[in-house]
Design an enzyme around this catalytic site. Structure first.
Site, PDB file in Angstrom:
ATOM      1  N   GLU A 293       3.861  -0.583   0.223  1.00  0.00           N
ATOM      2  CA  GLU A 293       4.072  -0.820   1.593  1.00  0.00           C
ATOM      3  C   GLU A 293       4.380   0.351   1.998  1.00  0.00           C
ATOM      4  O   GLU A 293       5.334   1.001   1.399  1.00  0.00           O
ATOM      5  CB  GLU A 293       5.285  -2.024   1.727  1.00  0.00           C
ATOM      6  CG  GLU A 293       5.612  -1.987   3.270  1.00  0.00           C
ATOM      7  CD  GLU A 293       6.718  -2.887   3.229  1.00  0.00           C
ATOM      8  OE1 GLU A 293       7.378  -2.953   4.471  1.00  0.00           O
ATOM      9  OE2 GLU A 293       7.608  -3.395   2.245  1.00  0.00           O
TER      10      GLU A 293
ATOM     11  N   VAL B 175       6.876   2.176   4.441  1.00  0.00           N
ATOM     12  CA  VAL B 175       7.821   1.868   5.174  1.00  0.00           C
ATOM     13  C   VAL B 175       8.314   2.950   6.334  1.00  0.00           C
ATOM     14  O   VAL B 175       7.663   4.070   6.232  1.00  0.00           O
ATOM     15  CB  VAL B 175       9.341   2.006   4.331  1.00  0.00           C
ATOM     16  CG1 VAL B 175      10.534   1.760   5.273  1.00  0.00           C
ATOM     17  CG2 VAL B 175       9.280   1.342   3.098  1.00  0.00           C
TER      18      VAL B 175
ATOM     19  N   ASP C   1      19.139   6.526 -10.646  1.00  0.00           N
ATOM     20  CA  ASP C   1      18.738   7.977  -9.915  1.00  0.00           C
ATOM     21  C   ASP C   1      19.177   7.801  -8.217  1.00  0.00           C
ATOM     22  O   ASP C   1      18.399   8.582  -7.264  1.00  0.00           O
ATOM     23  CB  ASP C   1      17.321   8.535 -10.061  1.00  0.00           C
ATOM     24  CG  ASP C   1      17.524   9.950  -9.597  1.00  0.00           C
ATOM     25  OD1 ASP C   1      18.387  10.668  -9.370  1.00  0.00           O
ATOM     26  OD2 ASP C   1      16.292  10.217  -9.070  1.00  0.00           O
TER      27      ASP C   1
ATOM     28  N   ASN D 159      16.685   8.950  -2.264  1.00  0.00           N
ATOM     29  CA  ASN D 159      15.909   7.705  -2.748  1.00  0.00           C
ATOM     30  C   ASN D 159      16.055   6.324  -2.200  1.00  0.00           C
ATOM     31  O   ASN D 159      15.959   5.216  -2.339  1.00  0.00           O
ATOM     32  CB  ASN D 159      16.077   7.482  -4.067  1.00  0.00           C
ATOM     33  CG  ASN D 159      15.411   8.355  -5.238  1.00  0.00           C
ATOM     34  OD1 ASN D 159      14.603   9.042  -4.979  1.00  0.00           O
ATOM     35  ND2 ASN D 159      16.156   8.974  -6.167  1.00  0.00           N
TER      36      ASN D 159
ATOM     37  N   ASP E 237      11.866   4.656  -5.350  1.00  0.00           N
ATOM     38  CA  ASP E 237      11.882   5.449  -6.454  1.00  0.00           C
ATOM     39  C   ASP E 237      12.552   4.573  -7.597  1.00  0.00           C
ATOM     40  O   ASP E 237      13.547   5.064  -7.965  1.00  0.00           O
ATOM     41  CB  ASP E 237      12.280   6.731  -6.007  1.00  0.00           C
ATOM     42  CG  ASP E 237      11.904   7.783  -7.166  1.00  0.00           C
ATOM     43  OD1 ASP E 237      11.002   7.535  -7.987  1.00  0.00           O
ATOM     44  OD2 ASP E 237      12.671   8.670  -7.250  1.00  0.00           O
TER      45      ASP E 237
END
Length: 169
Positions: free
Chosen positions: A70, A72, A116, A121, A133
């Site tokens: 998707e 965003v 991470d 992210n 991510d």
């Protein structure tokens, strides 16, 4: 080429002896198989987290090594900005920090540590933060580095929001 990949791969089971040996030898076939393992790990993590109530992009599958998911976006249809690219009010920072801590808790309940997580992210759309991510996401129970990664994720997100809401520091 992901730095410290071995830390993130700990606890991941690779099915098939030939595949595992090829990955260990870093042959052309092994590198291809390793990429597939990372893609599968991301799709798996995204699916599990979505079911657990964490806002992540919906996945549509992998085609020729590319994960389709998707887009965003914001209210005008433009790509939602990363947290690093926005300026928040103190009130919004406090509210979004609470949401992110809830997501991190849901992730841990699902047995996943992002590994991470930072302002790079997380996207911010009109409904709040969206975590992205996740190929390096680790199994909280099977990876000996999971606790340190979890602590780092919480601290990095908190430090980011504390830049707008100093009481979080």
């Amino acid at each position: 080429s992901f730095k410290k990949a071995a830390e993130y791969q700990e606890g991941r089971n690779v099915r098939g002896g030939r595949r595992a040996r090829a990955i260990a030898k870093r042959s052309t076939y092994g590198r291809k198989q390793q990429e597939e393992v990372w893609q599968n790990a991301e799709v798996n993590a995204l699916s599990r987290l979505a079911r657990a109530g964490v806002r992540v992009p919906e996945t549509y599958g992998c085609i020729d090594g590319v994960l389709l998911m998707e887009l965003v976006s914001d209210e005008t249809g433009d790509v939602a900005p990363r947290l690093d690219d926005v300026i928040l009010t103190e009130e919004q920072a406090l509210e979004d920090h609470e949401v992110m801590m809830h997501y991190i808790k849901l992730m841990l309940c699902e047995g996943i540590v992002h590994g991470d997580l930072s302002e790079f992210n997380v996207l911010l759309d009109d409904y709040g933060p969206v975590i992205i991510d996740l190929p390096q996401a680790v199994d909280a129970a099977a990876n000996n580095n999971a606790r340190a990664m979890f602590t780092r994720d919480v601290n990095k997100i908190t430090a980011y929001y504390a830049g707008f809401a100093p009481q979080l520091a």
